[in-house]
Design a protein around this motif. Structure first.
Motif, PDB file in Angstrom:
ATOM      1  N   ARG A 434       0.853  -1.198   0.000  1.00 32.14           N
ATOM      2  CA  ARG A 434       0.000   0.000   0.000  1.00 32.14           C
ATOM      3  C   ARG A 434       0.884   1.243   0.000  1.00 32.14           C
ATOM      4  O   ARG A 434       0.690   2.179  -0.772  1.00 32.14           O
ATOM      5  N   ARG A 435       1.903   1.227   0.857  1.00 31.10           N
ATOM      6  CA  ARG A 435       2.794   2.385   0.933  1.00 31.10           C
ATOM      7  C   ARG A 435       3.686   2.462  -0.304  1.00 31.10           C
ATOM      8  O   ARG A 435       3.990   3.540  -0.803  1.00 31.10           O
ATOM      9  N   TRP A 436       4.116   1.319  -0.792  1.00 33.62           N
ATOM     10  CA  TRP A 436       4.934   1.285  -2.004  1.00 33.62           C
ATOM     11  C   TRP A 436       4.160   1.927  -3.164  1.00 33.62           C
ATOM     12  O   TRP A 436       4.699   2.749  -3.904  1.00 33.62           O
ATOM     13  N   ALA A 437       2.880   1.549  -3.296  1.00 38.04           N
ATOM     14  CA  ALA A 437       2.053   2.109  -4.374  1.00 38.04           C
ATOM     15  C   ALA A 437       1.886   3.613  -4.191  1.00 38.04           C
ATOM     16  O   ALA A 437       1.904   4.378  -5.161  1.00 38.04           O
ATOM     17  N   ALA A 438       1.728   4.046  -2.941  1.00 40.70           N
ATOM     18  CA  ALA A 438       1.579   5.481  -2.676  1.00 40.70           C
ATOM     19  C   ALA A 438       2.852   6.220  -3.112  1.00 40.70           C
ATOM     20  O   ALA A 438       2.785   7.267  -3.763  1.00 40.70           O
ATOM     21  N   PHE A 439       4.011   5.672  -2.781  1.00 37.76           N
ATOM     22  CA  PHE A 439       5.268   6.309  -3.200  1.00 37.76           C
ATOM     23  C   PHE A 439       5.377   6.339  -4.726  1.00 37.76           C
ATOM     24  O   PHE A 439       5.846   7.303  -5.304  1.00 37.76           O
ATOM     25  N   MET A 440       4.959   5.265  -5.383  1.00 38.87           N
ATOM     26  CA  MET A 440       5.101   5.184  -6.832  1.00 38.87           C
ATOM     27  C   MET A 440       4.182   6.175  -7.540  1.00 38.87           C
ATOM     28  O   MET A 440       4.502   6.669  -8.610  1.00 38.87           O
ATOM     29  N   ASP A 441       3.030   6.447  -6.929  1.00 39.51           N
ATOM     30  CA  ASP A 441       2.069   7.358  -7.568  1.00 39.51           C
ATOM     31  C   ASP A 441       2.248   8.812  -7.151  1.00 39.51           C
ATOM     32  O   ASP A 441       1.975   9.725  -7.935  1.00 39.51           O
ATOM     33  N   ALA A 442       2.687   9.047  -5.940  1.00 37.01           N
ATOM     34  CA  ALA A 442       2.715  10.422  -5.418  1.00 37.01           C
ATOM     35  C   ALA A 442       3.824  11.233  -6.095  1.00 37.01           C
ATOM     36  O   ALA A 442       4.923  10.733  -6.323  1.00 37.01           O
ATOM     37  N   LYS A 443       3.489  12.488  -6.381  1.00 36.83           N
ATOM     38  CA  LYS A 443       4.473  13.343  -7.050  1.00 36.83           C
ATOM     39  C   LYS A 443       5.382  14.040  -6.049  1.00 36.83           C
ATOM     40  O   LYS A 443       6.428  14.569  -6.417  1.00 36.83           O
ATOM     41  N   SER A 444       4.973  14.077  -4.788  1.00 41.87           N
ATOM     42  CA  SER A 444       5.751  14.816  -3.804  1.00 41.87           C
ATOM     43  C   SER A 444       5.463  14.280  -2.404  1.00 41.87           C
ATOM     44  O   SER A 444       4.491  13.545  -2.193  1.00 41.87           O
ATOM     45  N   TRP A 445       6.300  14.707  -1.452  1.00 37.94           N
ATOM     46  CA  TRP A 445       6.062  14.341  -0.061  1.00 37.94           C
ATOM     47  C   TRP A 445       4.777  14.977   0.447  1.00 37.94           C
ATOM     48  O   TRP A 445       4.142  14.459   1.354  1.00 37.94           O
ATOM     49  N   ASP A 446       4.409  16.106  -0.151  1.00 36.75           N
ATOM     50  CA  ASP A 446       3.137  16.736   0.216  1.00 36.75           C
ATOM     51  C   ASP A 446       1.994  15.768   0.001  1.00 36.75           C
ATOM     52  O   ASP A 446       1.133  15.595   0.848  1.00 36.75           O
ATOM     53  N   GLU A 447       2.001  15.121  -1.168  1.00 40.31           N
ATOM     54  CA  GLU A 447       0.933  14.157  -1.468  1.00 40.31           C
ATOM     55  C   GLU A 447       0.996  12.969  -0.515  1.00 40.31           C
ATOM     56  O   GLU A 447      -0.023  12.488  -0.037  1.00 40.31           O
ATOM     57  N   LEU A 448       2.190  12.503  -0.221  1.00 40.11           N
ATOM     58  CA  LEU A 448       2.324  11.355   0.687  1.00 40.11           C
ATOM     59  C   LEU A 448       1.828  11.719   2.081  1.00 40.11           C
ATOM     60  O   LEU A 448       1.218  10.908   2.769  1.00 40.11           O
ATOM     61  N   THR A 449       2.084  12.944   2.487  1.00 41.36           N
ATOM     62  CA  THR A 449       1.655  13.379   3.810  1.00 41.36           C
ATOM     63  C   THR A 449       0.149  13.553   3.848  1.00 41.36           C
ATOM     64  O   THR A 449      -0.512  13.176   4.814  1.00 41.36           O
TER      65      THR A 449
END
Ligand code: FES
Ligand code: FE
Length: 475
Positions: A434-449
């Motif tokens: 789930r987190r791996w997919a989030a990292f792969m899709d997110a454009k920035s740490w802002d999105e991850l946060t």
């Protein structure tokens, strides 16, 4: 919602609603390259332990993903992590595993860098550069952030990543089971001997998901159990303190960290299992009692393997060690393994653990060999044109995770699956992806946060509750 993440990564390659994950994410070259950019340049990675560089000028040659880095202590005693690549033409400025030096001198044309990274020596600076090279602009590349967590050195290339304590969150409770002294003192551990390093022919996510909590592969270690190489000489899964505990998986969807853990009943002291020599047995008996006293109710936790996203694994119970899965292309992983011991442990204990670690873990250890056999063959059998059309199945225990779990008055943070009755779940593996997919899709740490905050506010909303609709374990 924890399960219905918006991040499914490129047309459903990671489908966590149904528990299917495409084999492409393990074998595809383009995905591998994207992973280097999206995951390894942004996440916090474990680089080494400060006990490996106790003196000014000490260095340890490490890696962050594919990048070679130097962990070193400068003349003033400050710790740094530098890219191990000369600013002139890229040569490795340090080619030894570890040592002590006043400067790193590049073997190609001779530029030298001080242990604080500054460029201090340039051959023919006057004659060839006419003194016009601005040395202050051409020092070694330093990581964007570095954090010393109880002696563990962590680093990230991303200046926008949250500080390490925030990245770690409540998972610190489980990391401490690995990094604190056996008697519960904070830190006070050191690396025992050298770092074991070896190559395995599989994608780095095979070991990462396994150490995240593959509680299903006991069959692979059956022969080791029968031989009985556990600390008590009676096998490693029949120890009394584990049999009388609750066995849990704990994961943090907003961060991608996950672990197994055992929880002792209230007011129960874990009996020491170490019996090979009286000094060793006495040491661990004393430490267990001290740990229980210092940590109070948290002394009821007994560690089990876990993973800090993305590539750092923890083994908090003996063998107490840290493993890092360095990617070396989609089809190869370089494993590094640090073994830990209390700084002031008697020599007999250190000798005992050294022998135990070697026969249990690492490339020559009986347990690890079982695992590598599985990962290596699974990877090879997943590379073919036909094989990669069919996804892997990660549906075990889907929907049976709970929030707000407690056992006899001890609240466990994160999302929990109680394995005492269900025996096994792939919840922790799903959490990793789930987190791996989030990292792969997110454009920035802002999105991850932002996603992390969303995950927190949706506390438990889509989770089917186990055991008669109660989030609490049987007490
Ligand atoms: Fe290092 Fe030229 S590559 S001095
Ligand atoms: Fe295993």
């Amino acid at each position: 919602m924890v399960q219905n993440t918006p991040y499914t990564y490129t047309n459903g390659l990671v489908n966590l609603e149904e528990g299917h994950i495409s084999r492409e994410i393990f074998v595809n070259e383009a995905i591998y390259q994207q992973e280097q950019e999206q995951v390894f340049t942004r996440a916090w990675l474990f680089v080494g332990h400060e006990s490996q560089i106790p003196q000014p000028g000490d260095y340890f040659n490490s890696c962050m993903g594919e990048e070679s880095v130097i962990l070193c202590r400068d003349r003033a005693g400050e710790i740094h992590v530098f890219l191990n690549s000369c600013r002139h033409r890229g040569m490795k400025v340090c080619r030894y595993d570890a040592g002590n030096t006043p400067v790193f001198t590049c073997p190609y044309h001779g530029w030298s860098f001080a242990t604080d990274g500054k460029l201090v020596g340039v051959p023919f600076f006057k004659e060839a550069y006419h003194e016009q090279l601005d040395k202050s602009q051409w020092g070694l590349i330093e990581v964007a952030q570095l954090y010393n967590y109880k002696g563990m050195i962590w680093a990230t290339w991303d200046p926008t990543a949250p500080p390490f304590p925030e990245y770690l969150g409540e998972f610190s409770l489980f990391l401490d089971l690995c990094i604190d002294a056996w008697d519960g003192r904070e830190g006070c551990t050191k690396v025992l001997g050298g770092v074991q390093k070896w190559l395995i022919p599989c994608n780095w996510k095979f070991p990462a998901e396994n150490f995240s909590g593959d509680s299903y592969h006991n069959i692979s270690h059956r022969s080791v159990d029968m031989v009985g190489i556990g600390p008590g000489g009676t096998g490693r899964r029949d120890r009394r303190e584990l049999n009388m505990s609750r066995r849990l998986h704990v994961s943090f969807p907003e961060r991608g960290h996950q672990t197994g853990v055992y929880v002792l009943p209230k007011d129960e002291l874990p009996p020491a299992s170490y019996q090979e020599s009286s000094i060793v047995a006495e040491y661990f008996r004393h430490c267990e009692a001290e740990r229980h006293r210092r940590k109070k109710e948290w002394g009821r936790l007994i560690g089990s393997p876990g993973e800090i996203f993305p590539s750092t694994a923890l083994l908090p119970r003996q063998p107490r060690s840290i493993a890092v899965w360095h990617p070396r292309g989609p089809h190869q992983t370089e494993v590094w393994r640090w073994y830990l011991v209390d700084q002031d442990a008697p020599q007999e204990v250190q000798d005992y653990l050294r022998a135990y670690y070697m026969r249990y873990s690492g490339p020559g250890g009986m347990t690890e060999q079982d695992d590598m056999e599985n990962w290596n063959y699974a990877h090879a059998a997943s590379r073919g044109t036909i094989a990669r059309r069919y996804p892997y199945n990660y549906a075990q225990g889907l929907g049976y995770e709970v929030r707000d779990f407690s056992y006899q008055g001890l609240p466990i943070p994160g999302v929990v699956t109680d394995l005492t009755e269900s025996k096994s779940s792939e919840d922790n593996l799903r959490n990793f992806y789930r987190r791996w997919a989030a990292f792969m899709d997110a454009k920035s740490w802002d999105e991850l946060t932002t996603w992390r905050q969303g995950a927190q506010s949706d506390k438990g909303s889509n989770l089917r509750l186990a055991y008669g609709n109660t989030a609490n374990g049987n007490t």
